[in-house]
Motif scaffolding. Sequence first.
Motif, PDB file in Angstrom:
ATOM      1  N   ASN A 179       0.869  -1.172   0.000  1.00 11.41           N
ATOM      2  CA  ASN A 179       0.000   0.000   0.000  1.00 11.41           C
ATOM      3  C   ASN A 179       0.909   1.225   0.000  1.00 11.41           C
ATOM      4  OD1 ASN A 179      -2.386  -1.604   0.283  1.00 11.41           O
ATOM      5  ND2 ASN A 179      -1.859  -1.874   2.434  1.00 11.41           N
ATOM      6  N   VAL A 180       0.906   1.973  -1.080  1.00  6.67           N
ATOM      7  CA  VAL A 180       1.915   3.017  -1.298  1.00  6.67           C
ATOM      8  C   VAL A 180       1.322   4.410  -1.144  1.00  6.67           C
ATOM      9  CG1 VAL A 180       3.624   3.950  -2.896  1.00  6.67           C
ATOM     10  CG2 VAL A 180       3.135   1.492  -2.891  1.00  6.67           C
ATOM     11  N   ARG A 181       1.952   5.194  -0.272  1.00  2.60           N
ATOM     12  CA  ARG A 181       1.672   6.624  -0.166  1.00  2.60           C
ATOM     13  C   ARG A 181       2.926   7.375  -0.590  1.00  2.60           C
ATOM     14  NH1 ARG A 181       0.363   7.066   5.875  1.00  2.60           N
ATOM     15  NH2 ARG A 181       1.078   4.904   5.924  1.00  2.60           N
ATOM     16  N   VAL A 182       2.755   8.500  -1.259  1.00  5.84           N
ATOM     17  CA  VAL A 182       3.910   9.260  -1.731  1.00  5.84           C
ATOM     18  C   VAL A 182       3.849  10.680  -1.194  1.00  5.84           C
ATOM     19  CG1 VAL A 182       4.345   7.881  -3.795  1.00  5.84           C
ATOM     20  CG2 VAL A 182       2.725   9.761  -3.915  1.00  5.84           C
ATOM     21  N   GLY A 183       4.976  11.114  -0.633  1.00  7.87           N
ATOM     22  CA  GLY A 183       5.097  12.487  -0.160  1.00  7.87           C
ATOM     23  C   GLY A 183       5.593  13.365  -1.289  1.00  7.87           C
ATOM     24  N   ILE A 184       4.833  14.371  -1.659  1.00 12.17           N
ATOM     25  CA  ILE A 184       5.172  15.233  -2.789  1.00 12.17           C
ATOM     26  C   ILE A 184       5.364  16.665  -2.319  1.00 12.17           C
ATOM     27  CG2 ILE A 184       3.971  13.767  -4.466  1.00 12.17           C
ATOM     28  CD1 ILE A 184       1.630  15.711  -4.297  1.00 12.17           C
ATOM     29  N   ARG A 185       6.080  17.425  -3.126  1.00 14.14           N
ATOM     30  CA  ARG A 185       6.339  18.822  -2.787  1.00 14.14           C
ATOM     31  C   ARG A 185       5.691  19.794  -3.769  1.00 14.14           C
ATOM     32  NH1 ARG A 185      12.769  18.859  -1.852  1.00 14.14           N
ATOM     33  NH2 ARG A 185      12.718  17.532  -3.712  1.00 14.14           N
ATOM     34  N   ARG A 186       5.142  19.258  -4.863  1.00 15.28           N
ATOM     35  CA  ARG A 186       4.515  20.114  -5.877  1.00 15.28           C
ATOM     36  C   ARG A 186       3.074  19.667  -6.101  1.00 15.28           C
ATOM     37  NH1 ARG A 186       8.309  19.607 -10.983  1.00 15.28           N
ATOM     38  NH2 ARG A 186       7.574  17.453 -10.693  1.00 15.28           N
ATOM     39  N   GLU A 187       2.182  20.618  -6.187  1.00 17.81           N
ATOM     40  CA  GLU A 187       0.763  20.320  -6.371  1.00 17.81           C
ATOM     41  C   GLU A 187       0.514  19.533  -7.653  1.00 17.81           C
ATOM     42  OE1 GLU A 187      -1.778  20.687  -4.502  1.00 17.81           O
ATOM     43  OE2 GLU A 187      -1.113  22.030  -2.904  1.00 17.81           O
ATOM     44  N   GLU A 188       1.311  19.801  -8.692  1.00 19.27           N
ATOM     45  CA  GLU A 188       1.083  19.128  -9.976  1.00 19.27           C
ATOM     46  C   GLU A 188       1.353  17.627  -9.912  1.00 19.27           C
ATOM     47  OE1 GLU A 188       4.883  21.707 -10.655  1.00 19.27           O
ATOM     48  OE2 GLU A 188       3.046  21.791  -9.451  1.00 19.27           O
ATOM     49  N   ASP A 189       2.069  17.190  -8.853  1.00 21.88           N
ATOM     50  CA  ASP A 189       2.346  15.757  -8.721  1.00 21.88           C
ATOM     51  C   ASP A 189       1.173  14.981  -8.122  1.00 21.88           C
ATOM     52  OD1 ASP A 189       4.860  15.717  -9.853  1.00 21.88           O
ATOM     53  OD2 ASP A 189       5.878  16.188  -7.975  1.00 21.88           O
ATOM     54  N   VAL A 190       0.160  15.690  -7.629  1.00 14.50           N
ATOM     55  CA  VAL A 190      -1.011  15.008  -7.060  1.00 14.50           C
ATOM     56  C   VAL A 190      -1.683  14.144  -8.118  1.00 14.50           C
ATOM     57  CG1 VAL A 190      -3.319  15.326  -6.090  1.00 14.50           C
ATOM     58  CG2 VAL A 190      -1.430  16.759  -5.283  1.00 14.50           C
ATOM     59  N   ALA A 191      -1.942  14.726  -9.288  1.00 16.44           N
ATOM     60  CA  ALA A 191      -2.600  13.983 -10.363  1.00 16.44           C
ATOM     61  C   ALA A 191      -1.733  12.812 -10.824  1.00 16.44           C
ATOM     62  CB  ALA A 191      -2.913  14.918 -11.537  1.00 16.44           C
ATOM     63  N   ARG A 192      -0.451  13.057 -10.948  1.00 13.16           N
ATOM     64  CA  ARG A 192       0.482  12.008 -11.396  1.00 13.16           C
ATOM     65  C   ARG A 192       0.439  10.812 -10.458  1.00 13.16           C
ATOM     66  NH1 ARG A 192       6.596  12.817 -11.142  1.00 13.16           N
ATOM     67  NH2 ARG A 192       7.495  11.239 -12.518  1.00 13.16           N
ATOM     68  N   ALA A 193       0.481  11.078  -9.155  1.00  6.75           N
ATOM     69  CA  ALA A 193       0.457  10.001  -8.165  1.00  6.75           C
ATOM     70  C   ALA A 193      -0.896   9.299  -8.151  1.00  6.75           C
ATOM     71  CB  ALA A 193       0.771  10.564  -6.779  1.00  6.75           C
ATOM     72  N   THR A 194      -1.965  10.062  -8.245  1.00  3.57           N
ATOM     73  CA  THR A 194      -3.308   9.494  -8.200  1.00  3.57           C
ATOM     74  C   THR A 194      -3.555   8.563  -9.384  1.00  3.57           C
ATOM     75  OG1 THR A 194      -4.123  11.462  -7.048  1.00  3.57           O
ATOM     76  CG2 THR A 194      -5.762  10.034  -8.077  1.00  3.57           C
ATOM     77  N   ILE A 195      -3.121   8.991 -10.579  1.00  2.00           N
ATOM     78  CA  ILE A 195      -3.293   8.180 -11.781  1.00  2.00           C
ATOM     79  C   ILE A 195      -2.569   6.833 -11.637  1.00  2.00           C
ATOM     80  CG2 ILE A 195      -2.618   8.002 -14.224  1.00  2.00           C
ATOM     81  CD1 ILE A 195      -3.202  11.038 -14.409  1.00  2.00           C
TER      82      ILE A 195
END
Length: 299
Positions: A179-195
Amino acid sequence: MLTGVRIVVLGGDARQLEVIQKCAELDATVTVVGFDKLECSIPGIELQELDDEVFASADVLVLPVVGCDDQGKVNTSFSELPIFLKKEHVAALPEHCIVFTGMAKPFLRNLCLENGLRLVEVLNRDDIALYNSIPTAEGAIAMAIRETDFTIHGSECIVLGLGRTGFTMAKTLQGLGANVRVGIRREEDVARATIMGWKPFMTTDLAAQTGEVDLLFNTIPTMIITAQILSRMPQKAVIIDLASAPGGCDFRYAEKRGMKALLAPGLPGIVAPKTAGGIIADALIRLLLEEQNAREVEQ
């Protein structure tokens, strides 16, 4: 072919052996320094000691993945003698010489700038860094398996950073059923991670995400896993820090709390030196062949 190209390889680890062998096979003249304890023989190479004459005829100077430190010390796994790249060595290089390394510290960058030399930091290239992220992720998985008594499948994993290494790390964990969660620093990476099917969160909210984590993989080279964060994590959690030294974890506090926190930079050269060395060698060879083609067009 690299006929007539003189390549000097200064220090390095098993990855450099792939560079040496592939360049020699393409008929380059390869001189190596800092390999006096090398047990296997590579046909067509010259073993030399460190002096100005070695540099004076070089078309390419190949340094280890981390070129040298800020005192000029060059890492070498095949010599017991310390090797230092000095100002006079760089000054002896011809103007057309290319200095090739993985990543350069300010000392090396300044020396090349002062002498008008072209510096190529191959790990800054997206294609090379992406290829390199594969053995990094595999090595991190091997460490995680060795350091835990549970399966990665079904475990709660956090990956900090969604750059090239972080992306491959998250994808590899997902493939193993974590079960993978990713810590991101840029808002644009939200969509990338979600996809990709991962659960994203901003790294500023890390403290709220670590309460039930089993494995935490960090790729961010700044202090992000602080004592405050560690105090909220389960003591059984394992941290594998893949960022360049000194990493992004408070290792002192982790040890004090009895947690496993491992700094693991340079995994490609440890777990898969042949593959990692081949990636570097192919990049160097492509660069040199492109240079040759450009000269032929000009003529």
